[in-house]
Design an enzyme around this catalytic site. Structure first.
Site, mmCIF file in Angstrom:
data_model
loop_
_atom_site.group_PDB
_atom_site.id
_atom_site.type_symbol
_atom_site.label_atom_id
_atom_site.label_comp_id
_atom_site.label_asym_id
_atom_site.label_seq_id
_atom_site.Cartn_x
_atom_site.Cartn_y
_atom_site.Cartn_z
ATOM 1 N N ASP A 296 10.747 1.526 28.883
ATOM 2 C CA ASP A 296 10.211 2.820 29.322
ATOM 3 C C ASP A 296 9.343 3.416 28.213
ATOM 4 O O ASP A 296 9.478 3.052 27.047
ATOM 5 C CB ASP A 296 11.355 3.781 29.701
ATOM 6 C CG ASP A 296 10.887 4.843 30.710
ATOM 7 O OD1 ASP A 296 9.671 4.916 30.989
ATOM 8 O OD2 ASP A 296 11.727 5.597 31.206
ATOM 9 N N ASP A 297 8.446 4.345 28.619
ATOM 10 C CA ASP A 297 7.486 4.877 27.653
ATOM 11 C C ASP A 297 8.070 5.952 26.753
ATOM 12 O O ASP A 297 7.553 6.237 25.686
ATOM 13 C CB ASP A 297 6.254 5.431 28.388
ATOM 14 C CG ASP A 297 6.644 6.373 29.491
ATOM 15 O OD1 ASP A 297 7.269 7.406 29.215
ATOM 16 O OD2 ASP A 297 6.329 6.073 30.669
ATOM 17 N N CYS B 14 -3.147 20.014 30.098
ATOM 18 C CA CYS B 14 -3.891 19.879 31.335
ATOM 19 C C CYS B 14 -5.015 18.886 31.123
ATOM 20 O O CYS B 14 -5.076 18.216 30.112
ATOM 21 C CB CYS B 14 -4.508 21.234 31.696
ATOM 22 S SG CYS B 14 -3.306 22.566 31.739
ATOM 23 N N CYS C 259 7.383 15.831 17.233
ATOM 24 C CA CYS C 259 8.543 15.900 18.126
ATOM 25 C C CYS C 259 9.616 14.893 17.724
ATOM 26 O O CYS C 259 10.767 15.002 18.139
ATOM 27 C CB CYS C 259 8.124 15.694 19.577
ATOM 28 S SG CYS C 259 7.052 14.275 19.813
HETATM 29 S S1 SF4 Z 1 4.800 17.122 18.950
HETATM 30 FE FE1 SF4 Z 1 4.875 15.131 20.010
HETATM 31 S S2 SF4 Z 1 4.096 15.505 22.063
HETATM 32 FE FE2 SF4 Z 1 3.551 17.272 20.808
HETATM 33 S S3 SF4 Z 1 1.464 16.856 20.065
HETATM 34 FE FE3 SF4 Z 1 2.869 16.080 18.522
HETATM 35 S S4 SF4 Z 1 3.236 13.958 19.083
HETATM 36 FE FE4 SF4 Z 1 2.332 14.960 20.849
#
Ligand code: SF4
Length: 477
Positions: free
Chosen positions: A355-356, A6, A454
């Site tokens: 694209d991002d 948020c 991620c």
């Molecule tokens: S896992 Fe990916 S989206 Fe989540 S905080 Fe880490 S870098 Fe950011």
């Protein structure tokens, strides 16, 4: 696990100015961080909460500013990743004499709930913010001080968090987690001696405050009639700033960790041009809006024509919104339907479309289809973020693997095979992903100070070994 990514704000005016109009402006400048609900809290009053965009309540701004008149306020815009988008889950939340607004994820919320007497947590009916607030309030009553309470809570709580608090004794607090996953900045408006803390500096600009600095990871700031006081509740020196903020989430005008987002994105495009120099392209186009600076950087680096081949419809109900942070797939599809190609620009051309990120593949598929319909001869898609293969438990809404475009259902694949699988599924002629080294170098930050979980699947910075669940289990829907 529950997530609440948020935007948060906290404002205190030492000159006694009513800062409620300022918090409304600041929240509007953070709208890109949450589109579902917004709210504000002042001392000794039940928080005000509204569903939808801040601007949807514009006819009430005057009344709200008069009714909630205060020189101390906190505010919140919500992007939910669990639970229903209802008013009950909107923030700020009040627990005893403390109101709280949260940006981040509490990954071990059930454990924390067990420490709070009488607090039951289920994904459907509660928010991680409420559980954290209840635990914090009980620690404050035990230890007598917010800083001491946070220094204990930080060891009990796994996850990412930027909090703003307001207490009934007229003090505003801001705290940032020890790794600095989510951004937070401090600013000051000289004309009425007002301090502002916010998720991003776009909010400071909106209220005429000057950026002073980032809130330090592990820092607690207190704003009261005694001025600004600061203390560290954690001395952890390792950092995990979310790399996704730099390519997608943050506002292009914002500055975080010493980097301007627009300039960083442009440099990411330049770095991408070195990795994938597609010299036979006729033109480079961005997927609006976040990828625009990267597409410009890419085109300038290669000396290829940059143009706007896709335009977002600003006039339909959902058209201006950000698709990725919409909670429902049907809304995301609806928003992408209103990204319209310009045939006269696209027809007969080899188009490099930038694209991002490529998360679920929803928007990429829709965009490639639209470009084909507009007569593109060849479509090469480049993504400024590395392949997203693992769920985020630090505040961004990709909570399960099975929803990701890279999901292989446990089949082992090389990076090349994975890219080829995604390329086919979205229908591009070529697909190229950025990599973490390139991204960190473009932003100008050491790679080991950024989170790439991620993409890498390494959850060490969170200190967890997650047991991946389906979206249904995560969201409790
Ligand atoms: S896992 Fe990916 S989206 Fe989540 S905080 Fe880490 S870098 Fe950011």
């Amino acid at each position: 696990m529950v997530k609440e990514n948020c935007g948060v704000v906290g404002i205190f005016s030492l000159s006694g100015t009513n800062v409620v109009p300022m918090v409304i402006d600041a929240l509007r400048a953070l709208q890109h961080r949450g589109q579902e609900a917004w709210g504000l809290a002042i001392p000794n009053k039940t928080p005000l909460k509204k569903l939808g965009l801040v601007s949807a309540s514009s006819s009430e701004f005057k009344k709200i500013s008069e009714e909630y008149s205060s020189s101390a306020v906190i505010g919140h815009v919500r992007y939910s990743t669990i639970g229903k988008s209802n008013l009950e889950n909107a923030q700020p939340l009040k627990v005893k004499d403390l109101c709280i607004a949260h940006n981040g994820t509490i990954a071990n919320v059930q454990e924390l709930a067990n420490m709070v007497g009488g607090c039951s947590f289920t994904p459907q009916n509660a928010s991680d913010t409420l559980v954290a607030a209840q635990r914090l309030v009980s620690l404050i009553s035990e230890k007598g001080q917010m800083g001491k309470a946070l220094s204990i809570l930080k060891n009990e709580m796994v996850g990412s968090y930027c909090f703003t608090f307001i207490s009934d004794d007229n003090a505003v607090y801001a705290a940032r987690d020890p790794k600095g996953f989510r951004p937070m900045v401090l600013g000051h408006k000289e004309s009425d001696d007002t301090y502002v803390v916010a998720s991003e500096s776009s909010a400071l600009s909106a209220v005429g405050a000057k950026l002073q600095r980032d809130v330090r990871p592990g820092e607690l700031i207190k704003l009261s009639s005694d001025g600004l006081k600061t203390e560290m509740f954690s001395e952890d020196n390792s950092r995990a700033h979310c790399s996704f903020e730099f390519t997608y989430f943050a506002h292009p005008s914002s500055n975080m960790e010493g980097a301007n987002i627009y300039i960083s994105r442009k440099k990411i495009g330049q770095f991408l041009a070195k990795k994938f120099p597609i010299r036979d392209a006729d033109l480079v186009i961005p997927v609006p809006d976040s990828a625009r600076p990267a597409a410009l950087g890419y085109a300038q680096e290669l000396g290829v024509l940059f143009d706007e081949g896709l335009l977002k419809d600003r006039y339909s109900k959902k058209g201006p919104l950000r698709s990725f942070i919409e909670p429902h797939q049907s809304d995301r599809i609806e928003i992408n339907r209103w990204i319209i190609p310009i045939r006269e620009i696209i027809e007969g051309k080899h188009v490099v479309v930038i694209d991002d990120s490529l998360v679920r593949g929803t928007s990429s598929k829709a965009i490639i289809k639209a470009l084909r319909r507009a007569g593109a001869k060849k479509i090469s898609m480049l993504i400024t973020y590395p392949p997203i293969k693992f769920p985020c438990y630090a505040g961004i809404d990709f909570p399960s693997q099975d929803e990701l475009a890279t999901f292989t259902n446990r089949k082992e694949m090389t990076d090349e095979e994975l890219t080829e699988m995604v390329r086919k599924s979205i229908g591009a002629d070529f697909l190229g992903y950025n990599d973490a080294e390139n991204l960190a170098a473009a932003v100008g930050m050491p790679m080991d100070s950024m989170c790439f979980t991620c993409s890498s699947g390494n959850y060490d910075s969170l200190g967890i070994a997650p047991d991946f669940k389906t979206r249904l289990e995560m969201k409790g829907e």
